[in-house]
Design a protein around this motif. Sequence first.
Motif, short mmCIF file in Angstrom:
data_model
loop_
_atom_site.label_atom_id
_atom_site.label_comp_id
_atom_site.label_asym_id
_atom_site.label_seq_id
_atom_site.Cartn_x
_atom_site.Cartn_y
_atom_site.Cartn_z
N MET A 1 51.66 24.78 -26.19
CA MET A 1 53.01 25.09 -25.77
C MET A 1 53.76 23.79 -25.49
N LYS A 2 55.01 23.74 -25.87
CA LYS A 2 55.84 22.58 -25.60
C LYS A 2 56.22 22.54 -24.13
N THR A 3 56.32 21.34 -23.58
CA THR A 3 56.69 21.19 -22.17
C THR A 3 57.85 20.22 -22.03
N LEU A 4 58.62 20.43 -20.97
CA LEU A 4 59.64 19.48 -20.56
C LEU A 4 59.39 19.14 -19.11
N LYS A 5 59.46 17.86 -18.79
CA LYS A 5 59.20 17.40 -17.42
C LYS A 5 60.51 17.06 -16.73
N PHE A 6 60.57 17.37 -15.44
CA PHE A 6 61.74 17.11 -14.62
C PHE A 6 61.30 16.59 -13.26
N LYS A 7 62.06 15.66 -12.69
CA LYS A 7 61.83 15.19 -11.33
C LYS A 7 62.01 16.36 -10.36
N SER A 8 61.42 16.26 -9.17
CA SER A 8 61.44 17.35 -8.18
C SER A 8 62.83 17.88 -7.89
N GLU A 9 63.79 16.96 -7.67
CA GLU A 9 65.14 17.42 -7.33
C GLU A 9 65.79 18.20 -8.47
N LEU A 10 65.50 17.83 -9.70
CA LEU A 10 66.02 18.59 -10.84
C LEU A 10 65.28 19.91 -11.00
N ALA A 11 63.99 19.92 -10.74
CA ALA A 11 63.21 21.16 -10.81
C ALA A 11 63.78 22.20 -9.84
N GLU A 12 64.12 21.78 -8.65
CA GLU A 12 64.70 22.71 -7.66
C GLU A 12 66.04 23.23 -8.14
N ALA A 13 66.86 22.37 -8.73
CA ALA A 13 68.16 22.80 -9.24
C ALA A 13 68.02 23.75 -10.43
N ILE A 14 66.98 23.58 -11.22
CA ILE A 14 66.73 24.48 -12.35
C ILE A 14 66.30 25.84 -11.84
N VAL A 15 65.40 25.87 -10.87
CA VAL A 15 64.93 27.14 -10.31
C VAL A 15 66.09 27.91 -9.68
N SER A 16 66.99 27.22 -9.01
CA SER A 16 68.14 27.88 -8.38
C SER A 16 69.27 28.14 -9.38
N ARG A 17 69.07 27.74 -10.63
CA ARG A 17 70.02 27.92 -11.73
C ARG A 17 71.31 27.13 -11.55
N ASP A 18 71.26 26.07 -10.73
CA ASP A 18 72.40 25.15 -10.64
C ASP A 18 72.49 24.30 -11.89
N ILE A 19 71.34 24.07 -12.56
CA ILE A 19 71.28 23.34 -13.82
C ILE A 19 70.69 24.28 -14.87
N THR A 20 71.37 24.39 -16.00
CA THR A 20 70.87 25.28 -17.05
C THR A 20 70.75 24.58 -18.40
N LYS A 21 70.97 23.26 -18.41
CA LYS A 21 70.83 22.52 -19.66
C LYS A 21 70.27 21.13 -19.37
N THR A 22 69.76 20.51 -20.40
CA THR A 22 69.21 19.17 -20.27
C THR A 22 69.53 18.37 -21.53
N TRP A 23 69.60 17.07 -21.37
CA TRP A 23 69.78 16.17 -22.50
C TRP A 23 68.45 15.53 -22.81
N ARG A 24 68.16 15.39 -24.07
CA ARG A 24 66.93 14.73 -24.49
C ARG A 24 67.26 13.75 -25.60
N MET A 25 66.83 12.52 -25.43
CA MET A 25 67.00 11.51 -26.47
C MET A 25 65.66 11.30 -27.16
N PHE A 26 65.70 11.06 -28.43
CA PHE A 26 64.48 10.81 -29.20
C PHE A 26 63.50 11.98 -29.05
N ASP A 27 63.91 13.14 -29.50
CA ASP A 27 63.14 14.39 -29.34
C ASP A 27 61.86 14.36 -30.15
#
Length: 69
Positions: A1-27
């Motif tokens: 399975m593919k994974t994306l890693k996020f720092k703790s503060e971003l993980a919390e914002a994703i769980v609360s749905r404050d963040i719903t997108k991410t940028w990725r360079m060099f995919d």
Amino acid sequence: MKTLKFKSELAEAIVSRDITKTWRMFDEKNLELDDIIQLVNSDNKECFGYARIDKVVIKHLEDIDAEDM
């Protein structure tokens, strides 16, 4: 399975749905529409959820504008 890693503060914002997108360079993961991905907290290596990619936008750096922010 593919994974994306996020720092703790971003993980919390994703769980609360404050963040719903991410940028990725060099995919190197070859992320594609409808992929199911595992979301991982990069600070403690724990999985904090799963997501489905529902949109992919590819832009050159010079084409990113204030609306993208």
